[in-house]
Design an enzyme around this catalytic site. Structure first.
Site, PDB file in Angstrom:
ATOM      1  N   GLU A   1      -2.474   4.695   7.658  1.00  0.00           N
ATOM      2  CA  GLU A   1      -3.379   3.577   7.327  1.00  0.00           C
ATOM      3  C   GLU A   1      -3.023   2.337   8.145  1.00  0.00           C
ATOM      4  OE1 GLU A   1      -4.256   4.998   2.736  1.00  0.00           O
ATOM      5  OE2 GLU A   1      -2.692   3.532   3.133  1.00  0.00           O
TER       6      GLU A   1
ATOM      7  N   LYS B   1       0.843  -1.187   0.000  1.00  0.00           N
ATOM      8  CA  LYS B   1       0.000   0.000   0.000  1.00  0.00           C
ATOM      9  C   LYS B   1       0.886   1.247   0.000  1.00  0.00           C
ATOM     10  CE  LYS B   1      -3.290   0.542   2.782  1.00  0.00           C
ATOM     11  NZ  LYS B   1      -3.920   1.317   1.682  1.00  0.00           N
TER      12      LYS B   1
HETATM   13  C1  5RP Z   1      -2.836   5.111  -0.241  1.00  0.00           C
HETATM   14  C2  5RP Z   1      -3.110   3.687  -0.540  1.00  0.00           C
HETATM   15  C3  5RP Z   1      -4.263   3.376  -1.448  1.00  0.00           C
HETATM   16  O1  5RP Z   1      -5.222   2.690  -0.722  1.00  0.00           O
HETATM   17  C4  5RP Z   1      -3.757   2.534  -2.607  1.00  0.00           C
HETATM   18  O2  5RP Z   1      -2.750   3.258  -3.282  1.00  0.00           O
HETATM   19  C5  5RP Z   1      -4.884   2.191  -3.572  1.00  0.00           C
HETATM   20  O3  5RP Z   1      -5.398   3.335  -4.191  1.00  0.00           O
HETATM   21  P1  5RP Z   1      -6.475   3.287  -5.359  1.00  0.00           P
HETATM   22  O4  5RP Z   1      -7.747   2.795  -4.765  1.00  0.00           O
HETATM   23  O5  5RP Z   1      -6.550   4.711  -5.847  1.00  0.00           O
HETATM   24  O6  5RP Z   1      -5.948   2.366  -6.427  1.00  0.00           O
HETATM   25  O7  5RP Z   1      -2.477   2.792  -0.063  1.00  0.00           O
HETATM   26  O8  5RP Z   1      -1.757   5.259   0.631  1.00  0.00           O
END
Ligand code: 5RP
Length: 232
Positions: A102, A93
């Site tokens: 997160e 992530k």
């Molecule tokens: C942010 C994250 C997001 O949850 C991850 O990048 C997925 O994003 P998206 O739903 O736009 O593909 O980890 O820190």
């Protein structure tokens, strides 16, 4: 490939799992943004703990009830997106740079639900995504050198202005490409042992359910068996 529709399908499925009065952590990203919109449509009376300023702004603007980890230290649920998910439900992530908060919010939640499109499912982590690592600006070059010694190809993330990207916590992000990560749990620990590293985007054993959007709607994966069957 209409991934916007897949995201909407999975977002609506996730929003339906939220009950009134629940305390729910919200991750970040475009899929979580769709979850927020779906929650608003359902007139959710739950209380939400956002994990990034972007999520906080959107949820607040759309009228969801917000709280913080200081007030609600135990959450019923966390809903978040991911950049890669493997059959053991480990994840990468942090493409949005919000992975530190997160990970904290996920750690406070009884159950973690991940919302992704099927393009995010991988056999082994690292196939496509780099591992985002939040680092103290003071330690920039030192951490970049140490992350290269761990076998990765580190690159300082730049913002749209041409200056380094700055996280909500005032730090930099170094994206480290590993190509293949056979032992994600070990790597998560090794990266976090480098002085100057705040947190990395490898999430190990935190997920309970993966909701996957695809051309036929969405799938609910609760085990490695279900994951591998879906991947076939
Ligand atoms: C942010 C994250 C997001 O949850 C991850 O990048 C997925 O994003 P998206 O739903 O736009 O593909 O980890 O820190």
């Amino acid at each position: 490939m209409d991934t916007e529709m897949w995201k909407r399908a999975v977002a609506e499925a996730a929003a339906k799992l939220v009950r009134d009065k629940m305390v729910v952590g919200l991750g970040s990203g475009t899929t979580v943004a769709k979850v927020i919109q779906a929650l608003v449509k359902l007139k959710s009376e739950a209380i939400f703990v956002p994990s990034s300023s972007a999520t906080q702004r959107l949820a607040n603007d759309l009228g969801l009830k917000l709280s913080s980890l200081d007030v609600h230290g135990k959450l019923d649920l966390m809903i978040d997106g991911a950049d890669e998910v493997d059959p053991n439900f480990n994840m990468i992530k942090g493409r949005g740079g919000a992975h530190t908060r997160e990970k904290i919010v996920a750690g406070a939640a009884k159950r973690v639900i991940i919302v992704v499109t099927k393009t995010k499912l991988v056999k082994r982590l690292g196939e496509r995504a780099p591992v985002p690592v939040e680092v103290l600006p003071f330690a920039r070059e030192y951490t970049i050198r140490r992350l290269a010694e761990l076998g990765g190809e580190p690159r300082l993330r730049m913002g749209i202005s041409g200056a380094p990207f700055i996280t909500d916590n005032g730090n930099y992000v170094v994206d480290v490409k590993f190509h293949s990560i056979p032992q994600p749990s070990e790597l998560e620990q090794e990266i976090n042992c480098v002085p100057g590293v705040i947190e990395n985007g490898l999430f190990i054993r935190v997920v309970d359910i993966v909701l996957v959007g695809h051309e036929g709607g969405h799938a609910k994966l609760r085990s490695k068996r279900e994951f591998l069957k879906f991947m076939r």
